[in-house]
Design a protein around this motif. Structure first.
Motif: not given
Length: 336
Positions: A165-171
């Motif tokens: 989920x963290x990478x999705x938030x950054x994207x």
């Protein structure tokens, strides 16, 4: 001191450009030594007055203190300054209790909670905006994920948070234009190779692993950055001070093998009448992936000393001599 002319380089494939010398915001927050708030603000102001356009900070630095101090200055003079901060730690108030202060002298009264999840990243981003008092952060790094900080087993669930989920938030933050660039800020290059498997990144802040003393990240990490169009910010160009006259390496007293190699590097520099810190500061910029070098002075006076090293003209023969003596890894790009 009046404004200077610094070269600028692009950050990945973004529209951002940064001066090849930046300002790191850890030391000004008081790590290991106290830095009065007025002196810290004066340092940030001095750097931007000189024309340095890249400033890095993080919630971890002084448990919010660095972000507050950097924000105090940039709220007055933000134009043209590229700002980065980090996610991965949320700050919780201590409510009058004693708490671990780590390396920080006089930090703000918060304890840290690691959280690399989608919600954690979004919360960290919004908290940083509030501490900074600004509406925009340009570059956002995932801070200190990896086995160096968390251990092999401890890192596994945290990495799952980032991947899940963290990478999705950054994207999403980047796609919405709320940040311009995303990446990781760490002290180990291996975890950055794992990050490439998650997706595309714009920039990595790698501390201590591509320096005059150590080029362990040369292959496959830096070569992959060139292939993938990601830039590298080189933090810790003095390897915690050992390359600038200190006795610390990787935040601890340097072992004898490191001290011996530093002596060998210094001997070659003396042959060319070049201060060792000047060579250390300028060395990383020969690599095509590197966009800026990020030292962390504690004061305006320390920054002026760094600038004196920055201005030293280094003959190509010095780099060649270091290579000939086996003091640089094979394949290391050198000036000239």
């Amino acid at each position: 001191m009046s404004a200077r002319s610094f070269d600028k380089r692009p950050v990945g494939r973004t529209d951002l450009t940064v001066t090849t010398l930046g300002l790191g915001g850890a030391s000004l927050a008081g790590n290991y030594n106290a830095v009065p708030a007025d002196e810290a603000r004066a340092l940030v102001r001095h750097a931007t007055d000189l024309g340095i356009n890249y400033v890095d900070t993080a919630p971890h630095y002084g448990f919010g203190r660095s972000e507050h101090l950097v924000g105090d200055v940039l709220r007055e003079k933000r134009e043209g300054v590229v700002l980065s901060t980090k996610v991965g730690r949320l700050l919780r108030p201590v409510h009058g209790q004693d708490w671990p202060r780590d390396e920080w002298i006089d930090p703000l009264p918060f304890r840290e909670v690691y959280d690399y999840s989608y919600d954690g990243v979004m919360r960290s981003f919004e908290d940083s905006l509030q501490r900074l008092g600004l509406e925009k952060i340009d570059m956002l790094y995932v801070h200190d994920i990896g086995v160096v900080t968390h251990g092999v087993e401890g890192n596994k669930p945290l990495w799952q948070q980032l991947a899940g989920g963290g990478y999705k938030a950054l994207r999403e933050l980047r796609d919405a234009g709320l940040v311009n660039a995303i990446g990781l800020g760490v002290n180990e290059w291996q975890v950055l190779m794992d990050a490439f498997a998650l997706g595309d990144w714009d920039v990595f802040l790698l501390a201590g692993r591509y320096t005059l003393l150590e080029q362990t990240s040369l292959t496959p990490f830096l070569s992959t950055c060139v292939e993938r169009g990601a830039s590298v910010v080189v933090g810790g160009p003095f390897n915690s001070g050992i390359l600038a006259g200190g006795d610390r390496f990787d935040y601890a007293r340097a072992p004898e093998a490191v001290v011996a190699k530093v002596r060998a590097l210094a001997a070659v520099c003396r042959e060319f009448d070049v201060p060792l810190p000047a060579a250390a500061l300028q060395f990383p910029l020969a690599h095509p992936a590197v966009c800026t070098v990020l030292p962390g002075p504690r004061s305006s006076e320390e920054l002026d000393g760094i600038l004196a090293w920055w201005d030293v003209t280094i003959p190509d023969g010095l780099w060649a001599a270091l290579m000939d003596k086996g003091l640089l890894a094979e394949g290391t790009p050198i000036a000239g």
